[in-house]
Structure formats: C-alpha cells, structure tokens
Design an enzyme around this catalytic site. Structure first.
Site: not given
Length: 334
Positions: A202, A243
């Site tokens: 991802l 992230e």
C-alpha cells in the site's frame, strides 16, 4: 500502560542492525494487502525497511539514537510546562505522481482530497472522530498542531508497470522523480503499483532519522491514495495518514512485536496488529493485564473506515520532531 524503555529499545535495534536476517515476531510485517478468506488486510513495510536501513548505516543508527533521546527529553519537558512557542506547524507538501495509465495519473482534485484528509485526521476534525470510545476520549490527541499545505505537483509518465520498495521511484535515473529539497518539504510519491516478494504494497515511509536525505518521504500506491476512485477497504485516504505518522516518528501501535512497545505511554499494549473492522471492546492480554486495545488508532492495520484517532502521547512524539530542535525542524523553513 507502557513506559519509555529507550535503553532496551536501542539494545534491540543494535542487535537487529547486526543481524543479517532481521525478522519480526508478527506474522505480517510489510505494507501489503493480504487476501485472506476473500477480504484484504492492511500491512506496512516502513519498520521493516527502517531496520534494513539501520543495519547498513552507522550514520542512521546515530541519527536514530539522537532522535529518540530528543523525543524522550521533549516528552519530559512537556510535563514541566515547556511548550512549542509557535504552535501549529504547517508542513509544505510536494506530490510526485509517476504514472503509466490514466487511472494512475491521479487528478489534482484527488490530490487536494488527500491533503484534506490529512488535515482533518491530524487536526482531529475528521467526521468519524465521534466514534472514539469513551474509554479513549480522555487520551485522544485532538488537534496535533500539524497541518499540511500542497505546494507543488510534479508528474512523470513511465513504462514501468510495478515498483518495489527499493526507492527507485525517488531517482530520476531509474525513471522516478528526484525529491524536492527533502529537508524543507514533505515529498509524497504516488506510483501505480507496488510489490515486494510477490505481495501488494500500500505504501511506506522514511522515519525522522532520514530527515533531509535524498530518499526522505512517503510513497503511496495510486489505488490507496485519496478517496475518489480508490480501492476499498483502503479508500478513505488513511494509508497516507498512517504513513505520514511514520514520517513524524510514530511506530506501529503494537510495537512490531508480541505485546511490544510503541514508545507511547497512553496506547494500550496489544499482542499484534488488528485487521478489518473490529468491534469495540477488543480485549488483549499482555503481562497479565486484560483490556481493550486501541485498534481504531491510525497506526494499527485496520481498514480505513475503522481507524479514526491518534493519542495524546503520539501527538507529543510528532510535535517533538517538528519542534525547532527536532529532526524535522527544516519543515518550518520553506
């Protein structure tokens, strides 16, 4: 509740950095969408990539040690009433889009949508913040005092159909896009597809010990970027939220070990990652203590719709890196 065990952490990191076969006690350590029983699961490669980088670079090991020392000092300073003088830090963002197909060439509207998601999630104004259980409302971060502003979008077409986690997308010589001044800007790369050892990735991020280096920033695969046109169940822009959390020095909430330590005192210790859409309360037992885990934290692996909070301790860690004395203080100057 967890205590900051920095000495123990450094011993474990140095041990890992001198071991040719770095492994994780969890079953899944990469930022992947694993298909199990017909549904996808979230994963994240950031910690795994970090350990590999630390193993290869004494300089990064020193930066890591200094980062954690400063973070712990900042947390202690907060307890004695010392706060940031200038309040909120607005991080300038460069979005680098590398595409082969029209679908991979994410639109300006979708980029704006992703920035809006980051601002909502990091300010605590996300609409699903109302779902935070009463048990965790007292330790919810609310506004982390970190905002994001899009400065520029750089686009480049490619013939590549897939990317790995080797940072090639960050090199013009490899068909990617070189970072724009990573000391002063958050560079965010969007690529069509990422895989590692045959698994779908991802996204991944560098941690603050990499601040200002050529590869510093966040990478997101296009199907999981933004909301419009993104792939369920990762279609609410939370892959970037997760992230960027790493970019701002947050670890996975379970500490990447069974009943591990994420260096945050107000996130309950949990046995491992959570996936899908758990129901609260979700009980774990660590060190003989049973309690519900904070699976709705952005640093767990649940679906986008199931994550909607940071904790106050996580806010402190993020603030310490963007402080004037922090590893990412350069983000204040642009």
């Amino acid at each position: 509740m967890k205590k900051l065990l920095f000495g123990a952490l450094m011993l474990s990191v140095m041990s890992a950095c001198n071991n040719d076969n770095i492994t994780n006690q969890n079953e899944n350590t990469t930022d992947e969408a694993v298909t199990t029983a017909g549904f996808a699961q979230r994963g994240c490669a950031s910690e795994e990539i970090r350990q590999e980088a630390l193993k290869k670079s004494p300089e990064l090991q020193q930066r890591f040690a200094a980062l954690e020392t400063n973070t712990e000092k900042f947390a202690n300073d907060i307890k004695f009433g010392k706060v940031l003088a200038d309040g909120t830090v607005e991080i300038p963002v460069i979005v680098n889009v590398i595409y082969k197909t029209t679908a991979e060439n994410v639109s300006d509207a979708r980029i704006a949508e992703q920035i809006a998601v980051l601002n909502a999630d990091y300010s605590g104004t996300n609409s699903d913040a109302s779902k935070i259980p009463t048990e965790f409302q007292t330790v919810s971060s609310g506004d982390t005092k970190v905002k994001f502003r899009l400065v520029n979008t750089v686009r480049k077409s490619t013939s590549k159909t897939s990317w790995a986690t080797n940072d090639d997308m960050k090199k013009a010589s490899k068909g990617g896009i070189d970072a724009t001044n990573p000391t002063n800007y958050l560079n965010l790369w969007v690529v069509g597809k990422m895989t590692s050892q045959g698994r779908t990735i991802l996204g991944y991020a560098t941690f603050p010990e990499s601040a200002g280096l050529w590869n510093d920033g966040v990478v997101i695969a296009a199907p999981y970027f933004g909301k419009t046109g993104a792939s369920s169940p990762f279609n609410l822009g939370r892959t970037a939220t997760h992230e960027v959390g790493h970019y701002l020095n947050l670890r996975h909430i379970w500490g990447d070990a069974n009943c591990g330590n994420d260096l945050v005192s107000d996130t309950p210790t949990q046995t491992t990652a959570n996936y899908g859409k758990p129901s609260y309360p979700l009980y774990n037992t660590c060190s003989g203590v049973q309690r519900s885990v904070m699976f709705m934290n952005y640093m767990d692996y649940v679906d986008d719709a199931a994550m909607f909070m940071f904790s106050s301790g996580q806010k402190t860690r993020m603030q310490s890196v963007v402080a004037s004395s922090g590893a990412r203080s350069g983000l204040r100057v642009y």
